[in-house]
Design a protein around this motif. Structure first.
Motif, PDB file in Angstrom:
ATOM      1  N   ARG A 264      33.165  35.358  43.376  1.00 23.15           N
ATOM      2  CA  ARG A 264      34.629  35.333  43.373  1.00 23.15           C
ATOM      3  C   ARG A 264      35.122  35.837  44.726  1.00 23.15           C
ATOM      4  O   ARG A 264      34.655  36.859  45.201  1.00 23.15           O
ATOM      5  CB  ARG A 264      35.170  36.247  42.285  1.00 23.15           C
ATOM      6  N   THR A 265      36.081  35.136  45.307  1.00 25.17           N
ATOM      7  CA  THR A 265      36.657  35.630  46.555  1.00 25.17           C
ATOM      8  C   THR A 265      38.093  36.044  46.281  1.00 25.17           C
ATOM      9  O   THR A 265      39.022  35.247  46.391  1.00 25.17           O
ATOM     10  CB  THR A 265      36.622  34.534  47.638  1.00 25.17           C
ATOM     11  N   VAL A 266      38.239  37.283  45.833  1.00 25.17           N
ATOM     12  CA  VAL A 266      39.566  37.827  45.581  1.00 25.17           C
ATOM     13  C   VAL A 266      39.692  39.070  46.420  1.00 25.17           C
ATOM     14  O   VAL A 266      39.013  40.078  46.166  1.00 25.17           O
ATOM     15  CB  VAL A 266      39.760  38.159  44.083  1.00 25.17           C
ATOM     16  N   GLY A 267      40.534  39.012  47.416  1.00 30.10           N
ATOM     17  CA  GLY A 267      40.703  40.171  48.292  1.00 30.10           C
ATOM     18  C   GLY A 267      42.068  40.801  48.093  1.00 30.10           C
ATOM     19  O   GLY A 267      43.008  40.146  47.666  1.00 30.10           O
ATOM     20  N   VAL A 268      42.143  42.077  48.395  1.00 29.51           N
ATOM     21  CA  VAL A 268      43.420  42.780  48.312  1.00 29.51           C
ATOM     22  C   VAL A 268      43.955  42.914  49.741  1.00 29.51           C
ATOM     23  O   VAL A 268      43.306  43.505  50.592  1.00 29.51           O
ATOM     24  CB  VAL A 268      43.254  44.169  47.669  1.00 29.51           C
ATOM     25  N   SER A 269      45.164  42.367  49.966  1.00 28.17           N
ATOM     26  CA  SER A 269      45.739  42.457  51.301  1.00 28.17           C
ATOM     27  C   SER A 269      46.596  43.727  51.402  1.00 28.17           C
ATOM     28  O   SER A 269      47.400  44.004  50.509  1.00 28.17           O
ATOM     29  CB  SER A 269      46.581  41.215  51.610  1.00 28.17           C
ATOM     30  N   LYS A 270      46.387  44.489  52.470  1.00 23.56           N
ATOM     31  CA  LYS A 270      47.146  45.721  52.621  1.00 23.56           C
ATOM     32  C   LYS A 270      48.460  45.434  53.354  1.00 23.56           C
ATOM     33  O   LYS A 270      48.488  44.668  54.319  1.00 23.56           O
ATOM     34  CB  LYS A 270      46.348  46.737  53.444  1.00 23.56           C
ATOM     35  N   LYS A 271      49.519  46.052  52.892  1.00 23.79           N
ATOM     36  CA  LYS A 271      50.809  45.886  53.551  1.00 23.79           C
ATOM     37  C   LYS A 271      50.967  46.974  54.603  1.00 23.79           C
ATOM     38  O   LYS A 271      50.622  48.123  54.372  1.00 23.79           O
ATOM     39  CB  LYS A 271      51.942  46.006  52.526  1.00 23.79           C
ATOM     40  N   LYS A 272      51.511  46.605  55.776  1.00 24.40           N
ATOM     41  CA  LYS A 272      51.733  47.609  56.820  1.00 24.40           C
ATOM     42  C   LYS A 272      53.181  47.945  56.963  1.00 24.40           C
ATOM     43  O   LYS A 272      54.059  47.149  56.771  1.00 24.40           O
ATOM     44  CB  LYS A 272      51.207  47.090  58.162  1.00 24.40           C
TER      45      LYS A 272
ATOM     46  N   TRP B  93      36.762  27.639  34.026  1.00 19.33           N
ATOM     47  CA  TRP B  93      37.245  28.640  34.975  1.00 19.33           C
ATOM     48  C   TRP B  93      36.111  29.399  35.652  1.00 19.33           C
ATOM     49  O   TRP B  93      36.344  30.204  36.561  1.00 19.33           O
ATOM     50  CB  TRP B  93      38.145  29.650  34.260  1.00 19.33           C
ATOM     51  N   GLY B  94      34.891  29.205  35.179  1.00 27.68           N
ATOM     52  CA  GLY B  94      33.755  29.918  35.764  1.00 27.68           C
ATOM     53  C   GLY B  94      33.681  31.365  35.344  1.00 27.68           C
ATOM     54  O   GLY B  94      33.212  32.214  36.104  1.00 27.68           O
ATOM     55  N   LEU B  95      34.144  31.664  34.121  1.00 27.75           N
ATOM     56  CA  LEU B  95      34.102  33.032  33.599  1.00 27.75           C
ATOM     57  C   LEU B  95      33.009  33.144  32.544  1.00 27.75           C
ATOM     58  O   LEU B  95      32.470  32.144  32.079  1.00 27.75           O
ATOM     59  CB  LEU B  95      35.452  33.396  32.978  1.00 27.75           C
ATOM     60  N   ARG B  96      32.724  34.385  32.123  1.00 30.97           N
ATOM     61  CA  ARG B  96      31.721  34.605  31.083  1.00 30.97           C
ATOM     62  C   ARG B  96      32.243  34.051  29.756  1.00 30.97           C
ATOM     63  O   ARG B  96      33.427  34.169  29.457  1.00 30.97           O
ATOM     64  CB  ARG B  96      31.435  36.099  30.924  1.00 30.97           C
ATOM     65  N   THR B  97      31.314  33.475  28.963  1.00 36.57           N
ATOM     66  CA  THR B  97      31.762  32.824  27.722  1.00 36.57           C
ATOM     67  C   THR B  97      31.360  33.584  26.476  1.00 36.57           C
ATOM     68  O   THR B  97      31.740  33.207  25.376  1.00 36.57           O
ATOM     69  CB  THR B  97      31.163  31.416  27.622  1.00 36.57           C
ATOM     70  N   ARG B  98      30.559  34.638  26.605  1.00 35.01           N
ATOM     71  CA  ARG B  98      30.023  35.274  25.409  1.00 35.01           C
ATOM     72  C   ARG B  98      30.610  36.650  25.126  1.00 35.01           C
ATOM     73  O   ARG B  98      29.928  37.536  24.619  1.00 35.01           O
ATOM     74  CB  ARG B  98      28.505  35.366  25.522  1.00 35.01           C
ATOM     75  N   GLY B  99      31.856  36.833  25.498  1.00 30.41           N
ATOM     76  CA  GLY B  99      32.558  38.047  25.090  1.00 30.41           C
ATOM     77  C   GLY B  99      32.270  39.284  25.919  1.00 30.41           C
ATOM     78  O   GLY B  99      32.613  40.387  25.497  1.00 30.41           O
ATOM     79  N   GLN B 100      31.634  39.124  27.089  1.00 27.86           N
ATOM     80  CA  GLN B 100      31.386  40.298  27.917  1.00 27.86           C
ATOM     81  C   GLN B 100      32.679  40.758  28.573  1.00 27.86           C
ATOM     82  O   GLN B 100      33.619  39.981  28.709  1.00 27.86           O
ATOM     83  CB  GLN B 100      30.359  39.989  29.025  1.00 27.86           C
ATOM     84  N   HIS B 101      32.685  42.017  28.989  1.00 27.03           N
ATOM     85  CA  HIS B 101      33.837  42.535  29.723  1.00 27.03           C
ATOM     86  C   HIS B 101      33.750  42.029  31.156  1.00 27.03           C
ATOM     87  O   HIS B 101      32.674  42.011  31.747  1.00 27.03           O
ATOM     88  CB  HIS B 101      33.820  44.063  29.721  1.00 27.03           C
ATOM     89  N   THR B 102      34.890  41.625  31.714  1.00 26.50           N
ATOM     90  CA  THR B 102      34.864  41.070  33.072  1.00 26.50           C
ATOM     91  C   THR B 102      35.826  41.794  34.007  1.00 26.50           C
ATOM     92  O   THR B 102      36.081  41.304  35.103  1.00 26.50           O
ATOM     93  CB  THR B 102      35.238  39.575  33.033  1.00 26.50           C
ATOM     94  N   LYS B 103      36.322  42.956  33.571  1.00 25.75           N
ATOM     95  CA  LYS B 103      37.267  43.667  34.427  1.00 25.75           C
ATOM     96  C   LYS B 103      36.598  44.155  35.708  1.00 25.75           C
ATOM     97  O   LYS B 103      37.146  44.009  36.800  1.00 25.75           O
ATOM     98  CB  LYS B 103      37.833  44.864  33.669  1.00 25.75           C
ATOM     99  N   THR B 104      35.382  44.687  35.572  1.00 29.49           N
ATOM    100  CA  THR B 104      34.715  45.246  36.745  1.00 29.49           C
ATOM    101  C   THR B 104      33.421  44.535  37.113  1.00 29.49           C
ATOM    102  O   THR B 104      32.990  44.603  38.250  1.00 29.49           O
ATOM    103  CB  THR B 104      34.364  46.726  36.510  1.00 29.49           C
ATOM    104  N   THR B 105      32.777  43.862  36.176  1.00 34.17           N
ATOM    105  CA  THR B 105      31.466  43.284  36.479  1.00 34.17           C
ATOM    106  C   THR B 105      31.561  41.787  36.733  1.00 34.17           C
ATOM    107  O   THR B 105      32.557  41.151  36.407  1.00 34.17           O
ATOM    108  CB  THR B 105      30.479  43.509  35.319  1.00 34.17           C
ATOM    109  N   GLY B 106      30.499  41.230  37.272  1.00 34.17           N
ATOM    110  CA  GLY B 106      30.426  39.792  37.492  1.00 34.17           C
ATOM    111  C   GLY B 106      31.382  39.298  38.554  1.00 34.17           C
ATOM    112  O   GLY B 106      31.983  38.241  38.410  1.00 34.17           O
TER     113      GLY B 106
END
Length: 154
Positions: A146-154, A129-142
């Motif tokens: 990654r191309t994950v965008g938040v689309s705003k609703k109008k 999956w291309g994620l960290r493998t050594r138990g690091q937190h991934t909520k905010t870092t790394g």
């Protein structure tokens, strides 16, 4: 008094060892670390076993010395380099301990990844999956790459 830089007759500016170009102008200890799978400690141990002066430049080595270094690097246990020095201990397939160098290192890494993915190991899946493998937190870092965008609703 003026100190002259003496260049030996047989000075090689680039050496080719284990499919890797080694800069001949660097001190041999550090020049060897450009080979994948060889660090400073292992290079130092090999040079001690080969009785080669550590202060020499890589280009000053003779053909015999280069040959000797390569034989010691490829079979270190015969030259009494201890097992804990080596980078591949108790191989999963054959249970042998060895020092894996250059292309062999890439092949072993690929085999390990494939094995982990094949048996659905947690670490293998994270690699997939291309994620960290050594138990690091991934909520905010790394998040780079990654191309994950938040689309705003109008």
């Amino acid at each position: 008094s003026v100190m002259a830089l003496l260049v030996p007759e047989k000075f090689q500016h680039i050496l080719r060892v284990f499919n890797t170009n080694i800069d001949g102008n660097i001190c041999i200890l550090y020049a060897m670390t450009s080979i994948k799978g060889i660090g400073r400690r292992y290079a130092h141990a090999v040079l001690r076993k080969a009785d080669i002066d550590i202060r020499k430049r890589a280009g000053e080595l003779t053909e015999e010395e280069v040959q000797q270094v390569t034989t010691i690097m490829s079979n270190p246990r015969q030259y009494k380099i201890p097992d804990w020095y080596l980078n591949r201990q108790n191989d999963i397939k054959d249970g042998k301990t060895s020092q894996v160098i250059a292309n062999g290192l890439d092949n072993k890494m690929r085999e390990d990844m494939e094995r982990m993915k094949k048996i659905r190991l947690h670490r293998g899946l994270r690699h997939y999956w291309g994620l960290r493998t050594r138990g690091q937190h991934t909520k905010t870092t790394g998040r780079r790459g990654r191309t994950v965008g938040v689309s705003k609703k109008k």
